[in-house]
Design a protein around this motif. Structure first.
Motif, short mmCIF file in Angstrom:
data_model
loop_
_atom_site.label_atom_id
_atom_site.label_comp_id
_atom_site.label_asym_id
_atom_site.label_seq_id
_atom_site.Cartn_x
_atom_site.Cartn_y
_atom_site.Cartn_z
N ASP A 1 0.82 -1.22 0.00
CA ASP A 1 0.00 0.00 0.00
C ASP A 1 0.85 1.28 0.00
O ASP A 1 0.39 2.35 0.35
N CYS A 2 2.14 1.14 -0.38
CA CYS A 2 2.97 2.34 -0.36
C CYS A 2 2.73 3.16 -1.63
O CYS A 2 2.14 2.68 -2.59
N MET A 3 3.19 4.42 -1.61
CA MET A 3 3.15 5.20 -2.85
C MET A 3 4.52 5.79 -3.11
O MET A 3 5.19 6.25 -2.19
N ARG A 4 4.95 5.71 -4.35
CA ARG A 4 6.26 6.27 -4.71
C ARG A 4 6.08 7.29 -5.83
O ARG A 4 5.43 7.04 -6.83
N ILE A 5 6.69 8.47 -5.62
CA ILE A 5 6.66 9.51 -6.67
C ILE A 5 8.02 9.51 -7.35
O ILE A 5 9.05 9.42 -6.68
N ALA A 6 8.01 9.59 -8.67
CA ALA A 6 9.29 9.60 -9.39
C ALA A 6 9.27 10.68 -10.47
O ALA A 6 8.24 10.94 -11.09
N PHE A 7 10.44 11.32 -10.67
CA PHE A 7 10.57 12.30 -11.76
C PHE A 7 10.69 11.52 -13.07
O PHE A 7 11.38 10.52 -13.13
N ILE B 1 3.43 8.40 -10.38
CA ILE B 1 3.19 7.87 -9.03
C ILE B 1 2.88 6.39 -9.16
O ILE B 1 2.22 5.95 -10.11
N HIS B 2 3.42 5.60 -8.23
CA HIS B 2 3.11 4.17 -8.17
C HIS B 2 2.32 3.94 -6.90
O HIS B 2 2.77 4.31 -5.82
#
Length: 544
Positions: free
Chosen positions: A244-250, A341-342
């Protein structure tokens, strides 16, 4: 103390609202949220709630008019205004007591000096009384009064000129979601979700073409530093791999609308940048599209199936392949700096995907209950727990983009865009497919911008390439009204400043046209259908 939140109907405002709601939750502040789509709703909401509330927060509304004059609040009422509309009304800027503006420090507001616009008339009267208290001969006094009136006249025309220069053009400042995120960051309460909403707010300004490329790149840089800081901070935490995590990436990604949730072919056909550059409304354009796909070496079968189902080997270098071919076909800006975003392992979205989905939910024309239902749905789709609403929004967005592209094609093929001298004009007739969708302001603006881009690519006339566009669509057939929007010229160096707001007001006044200036963007108006021709004539002579 309860707070009343008045939130405009655009994606940036929704994102700013989400951040503020999260901050209020942290500090246990009670609030009531009221969506407002125009000045009338804003005034009604204020009148209904002014007795119960002392604190009002305006998001993406309220900055560009004199709030004290319009709302006539009590002395103990306070307004906090976070609004990207510029120019900000001078009274709001210089009212220190009741109006608090939330603006980034580095935003240059270009406000005229206080003394140039508010010279105290009491001081002037005192001066005149002191000078002429009856002890002087009457000739001398008369001469003094003449000089005094001349100075007063000069000052009032000087003031008018300064205000005209300041208020002539409408443009947008820093996204409200970014301003709210800054507030959260200063208070050390910035969460990953808030950062994502700030990114979506900025991307909304870019998708809606409200800011210059330069401003977009600068703000992306600011957010990129925050993303690095957050990712660095989260590396130590255990949940960095949990479901349930969220990762933001450029990302340096393709500016193809929704391509990861669609087929590559559909996305190429329905993105304004590729569709306009390849001229897809013509037979020649369709041929160019086939050549473009052949140049990339992508089989049609792969291109036309869902992006998720494409061959993994093809997807690996897809961006580079597309960019290389695009350069040969004159599309040098097919890649753009953005963020993705993942959610967990399988859900990945680009910031622009969220913007399209949320905007479509907000302006959905499928009737379901009261007016505010769409607003609540759109607001919910921004929470990561509501992926089903987001997917619903993505489906609506695809329909909307198709409708826009088909309308653009039919307008160009049937020569509906006509040069009126100082501007281009296009009017959609009642009965056109999807015309109901374009009675909504955000959809109509998006259509106008896509149409102008495509027209500039299709016309041979050099003068027409530099003209702004006025577009009209039926608003309410029973009441006989049209909605009209004016957008600035589509040039490389465009500063995105829009002069139509003031021009519309003047044209309406000079012809007594029955218009309604209800939108927070001054360049969108509603107008009685039978007044349209005299209104346009006035606009042409005004801008010639």
């Amino acid at each position: 103390q309860r707070v009343l939140l008045l939130v405009a109907s655009d994606v940036d405002a929704l994102c700013a609202c989400k951040i503020l709601q999260a901050l209020f939750q942290c500090d246990h502040v009670q609030y009531t949220l009221v969506p407002v789509s125009g000045w009338q709703e804003l005034e009604t909401a204020f009148l209904e709630h002014k007795d119960q509330f002392k604190y009002f927060v305006f998001i993406n509304c309220g900055a560009n008019v004199d709030l004290l004059e319009i709302l006539q609040p009590e002395e103990d009422t306070f307004f906090f205004v976070c609004d990207s509309h510029r120019p900000i009304n001078v009274v709001n800027v210089y009212n220190e007591t009741q109006i608090k503006l939330l603006v980034k420090q580095e935003d240059d507001l270009d406000v005229p000096a206080y003394d140039d616009i508010f010279r105290d008339e009491e001081d002037e009267e005192e001066d005149s009384e002191n000078e002429s208290d009856g002890s002087e001969p009457s000739d001398k006094r008369r001469r003094f009064e003449e000089v005094f009136m001349e100075v007063k006249l000069f000052f009032s025309s000087f003031r008018r000129e300064i205000l005209f220069d300041y208020e002539q053009y409408e443009y947008h400042g820093t996204s409200s979601a970014m301003v709210m995120f800054d507030l959260a960051w200063i208070m050390s309460k910035d969460l990953n979700d808030m950062l994502w909403w700030a990114i979506v707010g900025l991307t909304d300004q870019w998708v809606q073409d409200k800011i210059t490329q330069m401003k977009y790149v600068t703000d992306i840089g600011i957010l990129q530093r925050h993303v690095s800081r957050h990712n660095h901070r989260n590396e130590d935490e255990e949940n960095s791999l949990s479901i349930d995590c969220m990762r933001i990436a450029f990302e340096y990604d393709l500016r193809l609308a929704l391509y990861q949730h669609w087929s590559l072919y559909e996305s190429l056909c329905n993105t304004s940048y590729t569709s306009a550059n390849l001229k897809l409304w013509s037979v020649q354009g369709q041929k160019r599209l086939q050549e473009f796909l052949a140049d990339m070496g992508l089989p049609l079968k792969q291109v036309k199936q869902k992006f998720n189902a494409m061959d993994i080997a093809l997807k690996e270098n897809l961006r580079e392949m597309i960019e290389e071919s695009a350069n040969k076909f004159g599309m040098k800006d097919l890649r753009v700096q953005t963020f993705s975003i993942h959610f967990g392992f399988k859900n990945k979205f680009l910031a622009s995907d969220i913007v399209y989905a949320t905007a479509s939910l907000m302006e959905s024309i499928e009737k379901e209950g009261p007016e505010t239902t769409n607003f609540i749905k759109a607001l919910d789709s921004l929470s990561r727990g509501n992926l089903d609403k987001l997917h619903q929004g993505l489906d609506l967005a695809k329909k909307q983009l198709r409708a826009i592209q088909q309308t653009v094609a039919s307008c160009i093929c049937t020569n509906l865009v006509i040069s009126q001298g100082p501007f281009l004009y296009c009017s959609l007739m009642e009965g056109t497919p999807d015309v109901k969708l374009f009675s909504k302001p955000v959809s109509l603006c998006l259509l106008s911008k896509y149409l102008l881009k495509s027209f500039v690519c299709s016309t041979k006339n050099k003068r027409c390439k530099l003209l702004p566009l006025v577009m009209a669509a039926p608003m309410d057939v029973e009441q006989g009204t049209v909605i009209m929007v004016g957008i600035p010229p589509e040039t490389e160096s465009s500063d995105k400043k829009n002069f139509f707001g003031r021009a519309f007001e003047k044209a309406a006044d000079s012809t007594n046209s029955r218009t309604l200036h209800n939108h927070f963007d001054m360049s969108i108006i509603e107008l009685k259908t039978e007044d349209r021709s005299k209104f346009l004539d006035a606009l042409i002579s005004l801008l010639s």
